[in-house]
Write a protein that holds these residues in place. Structure first.
Motif, PDB file in Angstrom:
ATOM      1  N   VAL A   1       0.846  -1.193   0.000  1.00  0.00           N
ATOM      2  CA  VAL A   1       0.000   0.000   0.000  1.00  0.00           C
ATOM      3  C   VAL A   1       0.884   1.246   0.000  1.00  0.00           C
ATOM      4  O   VAL A   1       2.073   1.177   0.313  1.00  0.00           O
ATOM      5  N   GLU A   2       0.282   2.368  -0.351  1.00  0.00           N
ATOM      6  CA  GLU A   2       0.969   3.654  -0.200  1.00  0.00           C
ATOM      7  C   GLU A   2       1.059   3.960   1.291  1.00  0.00           C
ATOM      8  O   GLU A   2       0.193   3.548   2.071  1.00  0.00           O
ATOM      9  N   ALA A   3       2.058   4.718   1.683  1.00  0.00           N
ATOM     10  CA  ALA A   3       2.236   5.061   3.100  1.00  0.00           C
ATOM     11  C   ALA A   3       0.993   5.743   3.667  1.00  0.00           C
ATOM     12  O   ALA A   3       0.602   5.490   4.804  1.00  0.00           O
ATOM     13  N   ALA A   4       0.351   6.592   2.880  1.00  0.00           N
ATOM     14  CA  ALA A   4      -0.847   7.301   3.342  1.00  0.00           C
ATOM     15  C   ALA A   4      -2.021   6.361   3.601  1.00  0.00           C
ATOM     16  O   ALA A   4      -2.959   6.721   4.312  1.00  0.00           O
ATOM     17  N   ASN A   5      -1.957   5.153   3.050  1.00  0.00           N
ATOM     18  CA  ASN A   5      -3.053   4.196   3.211  1.00  0.00           C
ATOM     19  C   ASN A   5      -2.771   3.105   4.239  1.00  0.00           C
ATOM     20  O   ASN A   5      -3.526   2.136   4.335  1.00  0.00           O
ATOM     21  N   LEU A   6      -1.675   3.247   4.988  1.00  0.00           N
ATOM     22  CA  LEU A   6      -1.413   2.278   6.057  1.00  0.00           C
ATOM     23  C   LEU A   6      -2.527   2.328   7.092  1.00  0.00           C
ATOM     24  O   LEU A   6      -3.005   3.406   7.443  1.00  0.00           O
ATOM     25  N   THR A   7      -2.928   1.181   7.582  1.00  0.00           N
ATOM     26  CA  THR A   7      -3.873   1.147   8.690  1.00  0.00           C
ATOM     27  C   THR A   7      -3.110   1.517   9.960  1.00  0.00           C
ATOM     28  O   THR A   7      -1.870   1.428   9.986  1.00  0.00           O
ATOM     29  N   PRO A   8      -3.803   1.897  11.012  1.00  0.00           N
ATOM     30  CA  PRO A   8      -3.098   2.168  12.268  1.00  0.00           C
ATOM     31  C   PRO A   8      -2.263   0.978  12.750  1.00  0.00           C
ATOM     32  O   PRO A   8      -1.145   1.163  13.236  1.00  0.00           O
ATOM     33  N   VAL A   9      -2.771  -0.227  12.585  1.00  0.00           N
ATOM     34  CA  VAL A   9      -2.023  -1.418  13.015  1.00  0.00           C
ATOM     35  C   VAL A   9      -0.763  -1.588  12.176  1.00  0.00           C
ATOM     36  O   VAL A   9       0.316  -1.878  12.703  1.00  0.00           O
ATOM     37  N   GLN A  10      -0.859  -1.392  10.863  1.00  0.00           N
ATOM     38  CA  GLN A  10       0.307  -1.504   9.996  1.00  0.00           C
ATOM     39  C   GLN A  10       1.355  -0.441  10.343  1.00  0.00           C
ATOM     40  O   GLN A  10       2.550  -0.731  10.413  1.00  0.00           O
ATOM     41  N   ALA A  11       0.903   0.789  10.562  1.00  0.00           N
ATOM     42  CA  ALA A  11       1.818   1.875  10.917  1.00  0.00           C
ATOM     43  C   ALA A  11       2.513   1.570  12.242  1.00  0.00           C
ATOM     44  O   ALA A  11       3.724   1.778  12.378  1.00  0.00           O
ATOM     45  N   ALA A  12       1.765   1.066  13.207  1.00  0.00           N
ATOM     46  CA  ALA A  12       2.357   0.716  14.505  1.00  0.00           C
ATOM     47  C   ALA A  12       3.359  -0.415  14.351  1.00  0.00           C
ATOM     48  O   ALA A  12       4.409  -0.423  15.007  1.00  0.00           O
ATOM     49  N   ARG A  13       3.082  -1.344  13.481  1.00  0.00           N
ATOM     50  CA  ARG A  13       4.007  -2.453  13.269  1.00  0.00           C
ATOM     51  C   ARG A  13       5.316  -1.948  12.659  1.00  0.00           C
ATOM     52  O   ARG A  13       6.402  -2.365  13.069  1.00  0.00           O
ATOM     53  N   LEU A  14       5.223  -1.030  11.702  1.00  0.00           N
ATOM     54  CA  LEU A  14       6.440  -0.455  11.130  1.00  0.00           C
ATOM     55  C   LEU A  14       7.221   0.322  12.192  1.00  0.00           C
ATOM     56  O   LEU A  14       8.448   0.247  12.253  1.00  0.00           O
ATOM     57  N   ALA A  15       6.509   1.064  13.029  1.00  0.00           N
ATOM     58  CA  ALA A  15       7.180   1.808  14.105  1.00  0.00           C
ATOM     59  C   ALA A  15       7.873   0.854  15.070  1.00  0.00           C
ATOM     60  O   ALA A  15       8.969   1.146  15.560  1.00  0.00           O
ATOM     61  N   ALA A  16       7.268  -0.284  15.325  1.00  0.00           N
ATOM     62  CA  ALA A  16       7.830  -1.255  16.266  1.00  0.00           C
ATOM     63  C   ALA A  16       9.112  -1.900  15.733  1.00  0.00           C
ATOM     64  O   ALA A  16       9.945  -2.349  16.512  1.00  0.00           O
ATOM     65  N   VAL A  17       9.261  -1.936  14.426  1.00  0.00           N
ATOM     66  CA  VAL A  17      10.460  -2.501  13.815  1.00  0.00           C
ATOM     67  C   VAL A  17      11.681  -1.639  14.146  1.00  0.00           C
ATOM     68  O   VAL A  17      12.791  -2.137  14.318  1.00  0.00           O
ATOM     69  N   LEU A  18      11.452  -0.335  14.244  1.00  0.00           N
ATOM     70  CA  LEU A  18      12.546   0.595  14.547  1.00  0.00           C
ATOM     71  C   LEU A  18      12.834   0.565  16.036  1.00  0.00           C
ATOM     72  O   LEU A  18      11.924   0.406  16.832  1.00  0.00           O
ATOM     73  N   PRO A  19      14.025   0.704  16.494  1.00  0.00           N
ATOM     74  CA  PRO A  19      15.246   1.068  15.780  1.00  0.00           C
ATOM     75  C   PRO A  19      16.115  -0.118  15.392  1.00  0.00           C
ATOM     76  O   PRO A  19      17.286   0.054  15.118  1.00  0.00           O
ATOM     77  N   ASN A  20      15.567  -1.308  15.341  1.00  0.00           N
ATOM     78  CA  ASN A  20      16.382  -2.491  15.088  1.00  0.00           C
ATOM     79  C   ASN A  20      15.786  -3.354  13.976  1.00  0.00           C
ATOM     80  O   ASN A  20      15.388  -4.490  14.211  1.00  0.00           O
ATOM     81  N   PRO A  21      15.702  -2.816  12.753  1.00  0.00           N
ATOM     82  CA  PRO A  21      15.019  -3.538  11.678  1.00  0.00           C
ATOM     83  C   PRO A  21      15.726  -4.804  11.212  1.00  0.00           C
ATOM     84  O   PRO A  21      15.104  -5.641  10.578  1.00  0.00           O
ATOM     85  N   LYS A  22      16.977  -4.941  11.553  1.00  0.00           N
ATOM     86  CA  LYS A  22      17.693  -6.149  11.120  1.00  0.00           C
ATOM     87  C   LYS A  22      17.345  -7.356  11.973  1.00  0.00           C
ATOM     88  O   LYS A  22      17.526  -8.488  11.564  1.00  0.00           O
ATOM     89  N   GLU A  23      16.806  -7.109  13.173  1.00  0.00           N
ATOM     90  CA  GLU A  23      16.416  -8.206  14.056  1.00  0.00           C
ATOM     91  C   GLU A  23      14.906  -8.299  14.251  1.00  0.00           C
ATOM     92  O   GLU A  23      14.430  -9.236  14.868  1.00  0.00           O
ATOM     93  N   ARG A  24      14.171  -7.318  13.745  1.00  0.00           N
ATOM     94  CA  ARG A  24      12.710  -7.311  13.871  1.00  0.00           C
ATOM     95  C   ARG A  24      12.093  -7.314  12.486  1.00  0.00           C
ATOM     96  O   ARG A  24      12.659  -6.759  11.558  1.00  0.00           O
ATOM     97  N   SER A  25      10.933  -7.932  12.362  1.00  0.00           N
ATOM     98  CA  SER A  25      10.305  -8.048  11.052  1.00  0.00           C
ATOM     99  C   SER A  25       8.844  -7.619  11.088  1.00  0.00           C
ATOM    100  O   SER A  25       8.061  -8.157  11.864  1.00  0.00           O
TER     101      SER A  25
END
Length: 131
Positions: free
Chosen positions: A74-98
């Motif tokens: 999806v486009e970034a503007a169309n992320l659901t709140p859950v998807q956006a939170a999941r991307l935020a949760a990946v940071l600051p360690n994206p190499k160990e989190r998916s």
């Protein structure tokens, strides 16, 4: 309990946009000066916008637009709140989190981020991030 140093979003923006990676007193001093300049000139919204456009979400996946397309098609503007939170949760360690294959810890962290976002929206603190 970690041996890693913590940095603010503004410090990460200074490092990722204006400096080189690595550890040295020279780079850290320059990061501190640039951080002060950024905070004096940019709004919180702008700092967050730049951070989200340069953050690494996975190997070779830079910025929330690329991450939204890669993980959720999806486009970034169309992320659901859950998807956006999941991307935020990946940071600051994206190499160990998916975001693609979240662990139970990442799911819990995503839920906490979503809950926090709802709280700051409800009490008005999110206004500095909204257009």
């Amino acid at each position: 309990g970690s041996n890693r140093g913590a940095s603010t979003l503004t410090q990460q923006v200074a490092k990722n946009v204006f400096l080189w990676h690595g550890r040295s007193y020279t780079r850290k001093a320059m990061e501190a000066l640039i951080t002060l300049l950024i905070e004096g000139v940019w709004s919180k919204r702008r700092i967050l916008e730049v951070y989200l456009n340069v953050a690494e979400f996975d190997e070779g996946v830079f910025g929330v637009k690329a991450a939204a397309a890669r993980y959720f098609a999806v486009e970034a503007a169309n992320l659901t709140p859950v998807q956006a939170a999941r991307l935020a949760a990946v940071l600051p360690n994206p190499k160990e989190r998916s975001a693609e294959n979240p662990s139970s810890a990442l799911r819990k962290r995503s839920a906490a981020i979503l809950d926090g976002a709802k709280t700051i929206h409800r009490d008005g603190r999110s206004a500095c991030f909204e257009p």
